[in-house]
Write a protein that holds these residues in place. Sequence first.
Motif, PDB file in Angstrom:
ATOM      1  N   UNK A  15       0.929  -1.315  -0.029  1.00 58.38           N
ATOM      2  CA  UNK A  15       0.055   0.106  -0.009  1.00 58.38           C
ATOM      3  C   UNK A  15       0.757   1.251  -0.097  1.00 58.38           C
ATOM      4  N   UNK A  16       0.160   2.394  -0.143  1.00 59.81           N
ATOM      5  CA  UNK A  16       0.805   3.385  -0.396  1.00 59.81           C
ATOM      6  C   UNK A  16       1.538   3.997   1.045  1.00 59.81           C
ATOM      7  N   UNK A  17       0.899   3.479   2.222  1.00 55.24           N
ATOM      8  CA  UNK A  17       1.221   3.938   3.635  1.00 55.24           C
ATOM      9  C   UNK A  17       1.344   2.623   4.334  1.00 55.24           C
ATOM     10  N   UNK A  18       2.431   2.565   5.207  1.00 53.56           N
ATOM     11  CA  UNK A  18       2.239   1.402   6.221  1.00 53.56           C
ATOM     12  C   UNK A  18       2.643   2.030   7.529  1.00 53.56           C
ATOM     13  N   UNK A  19       1.708   1.442   8.358  1.00 52.19           N
ATOM     14  CA  UNK A  19       1.705   2.121  10.004  1.00 52.19           C
ATOM     15  C   UNK A  19       1.855   0.922  10.863  1.00 52.19           C
TER      16      UNK A  19
ATOM     17  N   UNK B  67       5.533   5.536  10.668  1.00 51.83           N
ATOM     18  CA  UNK B  67       5.066   5.060   9.419  1.00 51.83           C
ATOM     19  C   UNK B  67       5.850   5.320   8.218  1.00 51.83           C
ATOM     20  N   UNK B  68       5.825   4.751   7.088  1.00 51.10           N
ATOM     21  CA  UNK B  68       6.694   4.834   5.959  1.00 51.10           C
ATOM     22  C   UNK B  68       5.668   4.624   4.820  1.00 51.10           C
TER      23      UNK B  68
ATOM     24  N   UNK C 225      -3.784   2.562   3.690  1.00 46.68           N
ATOM     25  CA  UNK C 225      -2.856   2.569   4.829  1.00 46.68           C
ATOM     26  C   UNK C 225      -3.085   1.020   5.464  1.00 46.68           C
ATOM     27  N   UNK C 226      -1.995   0.277   5.414  1.00 46.43           N
ATOM     28  CA  UNK C 226      -2.123  -1.088   6.104  1.00 46.43           C
ATOM     29  C   UNK C 226      -1.694  -0.572   7.382  1.00 46.43           C
ATOM     30  N   UNK C 227      -2.365  -1.080   8.380  1.00 50.07           N
ATOM     31  CA  UNK C 227      -2.171  -0.767  10.014  1.00 50.07           C
ATOM     32  C   UNK C 227      -2.454  -1.967  10.506  1.00 50.07           C
TER      33      UNK C 227
ATOM     34  N   UNK D  22      -1.244   9.683  10.776  1.00 50.67           N
ATOM     35  CA  UNK D  22      -2.007   9.443  11.767  1.00 50.67           C
ATOM     36  C   UNK D  22      -3.114  10.623  11.940  1.00 50.67           C
ATOM     37  N   UNK D  23      -2.869  11.654  11.464  1.00 53.13           N
ATOM     38  CA  UNK D  23      -4.057  12.488  11.415  1.00 53.13           C
ATOM     39  C   UNK D  23      -5.033  12.386  10.339  1.00 53.13           C
ATOM     40  N   UNK D  24      -4.582  11.852   9.187  1.00 52.94           N
ATOM     41  CA  UNK D  24      -5.417  11.140   8.060  1.00 52.94           C
ATOM     42  C   UNK D  24      -6.299  10.280   8.721  1.00 52.94           C
TER      43      UNK D  24
END
Length: 425
Positions: free
Chosen positions: A7-11, A17-18, A55-57, A400-402
């Motif tokens: 994914x575009x974001x990993x948390x 995060x990256x 985001x993958x969380x 995180x804000x998103x």
Amino acid sequence: MTTLHFADHVVPVSREPFEDGGVAVDGTKILRVGTRSELAAEFPDAETVEHGKAAITPGFVNVHSHLEVSAMRGALDSVEDNFSAWLLKLNAIRTELGHDGVLKGALVGAREGAAAGVTCFGDIGRMGSVGLEALKTTGLRGIIFQETEFSPDNRTAKDDFLALAEKFEALKQEETELVRVALSPHSPYTVGSELFELLAQYSILNRIPLSIHAAESADEIELLRQGTGLFSTFYEKFDVEWSSPFSTPIEYLERLGVLATRPLLAHCVRVTDTDIERIAANGATIAHCPKSNAKFGHGAAPFEKFLESGIAVGLGSDSVASNNVCDLLEESRFAALTARNRQDSTRLITAKEAFECATLGGARALGMEDSIGSLEAGKEADLAVIDLTHDAQDPVSDIYAALVFSSNARDVKSTIVAGRTIYSR
């Protein structure tokens, strides 16, 4: 078979995060968390799943719910201004619904949680078998806290204990790799002192986790500190023998040896600074339920003080009869905003802190941080994938804000428990 989720974001939560990364999953476990290039090089033959602008969380950990009353969503709103009347009406409807009606609602509640990215529940129920069946059917992870019946009278403590222990032992036979069983002495105003002591001993000897509603309402505080009020009147009406400890609920639980079991304490709205010190010193944890607290008008718990005291804090939706939705993203947003807006608040809760309480904090509160709550190699592959394609989330300046301030349960694309996708849209 190894599967790479990109994914575009990993948390990961346990680290920063990256972007443009993923999680390698094999069976039920996380093998590796890294950038796209790192994972592609290490696992060239793996199957890939592209989640795109998302985001993958870690999966969300809902530490305080009551799935068995899911069929009562909206049915109790007319008596929310009277907490004792609310409790009485809830019990009456539960009896009227019977096992099948309660189970049908619990299954709806479990599916709602899965669709909201929840991968683990800390669920309390008088009918513990119903919550257990709902989690097992849906493929969710969790702890089912078998709750006590109304038992504040010390004259029936031994019989009440034996009945609860028998129910617990039977339920324990139904445990699985994903779902375990524990106990919930409901609260200081529904459980007598002798039963509390018996359950504390039973918990310590058998290493059984406890979860307790504590310091939730003004009525509870009046009863415990002064021996008067609505609950006292109720006891008199039904000839319940009960003596006030003339203390705070937290001090009372410590006196009885209950805090020594390191229980998960739900709500803790009306706690003193000394109460917070007691909770921290005993290693007890807190289920913070800000939306339910607000809906009842019970007040705002001192969220930031819990965190500053080193207490493990998780977020709970409570029941949908008092919330009326199971949405941990919305819960994290509400937790942050109400804490910031409390008159005696000492500082601003950040989006990162709120999100951590919905994931790793919840895992810690349930004593499961070694296996879930963050994206780390060796942990269980419990993941949530959050869509970030909506205009309200654009641009993603701070992930995180998103997630906390611009997203909700309807943005969840996929929910994965132990490597298995249990929800996808």
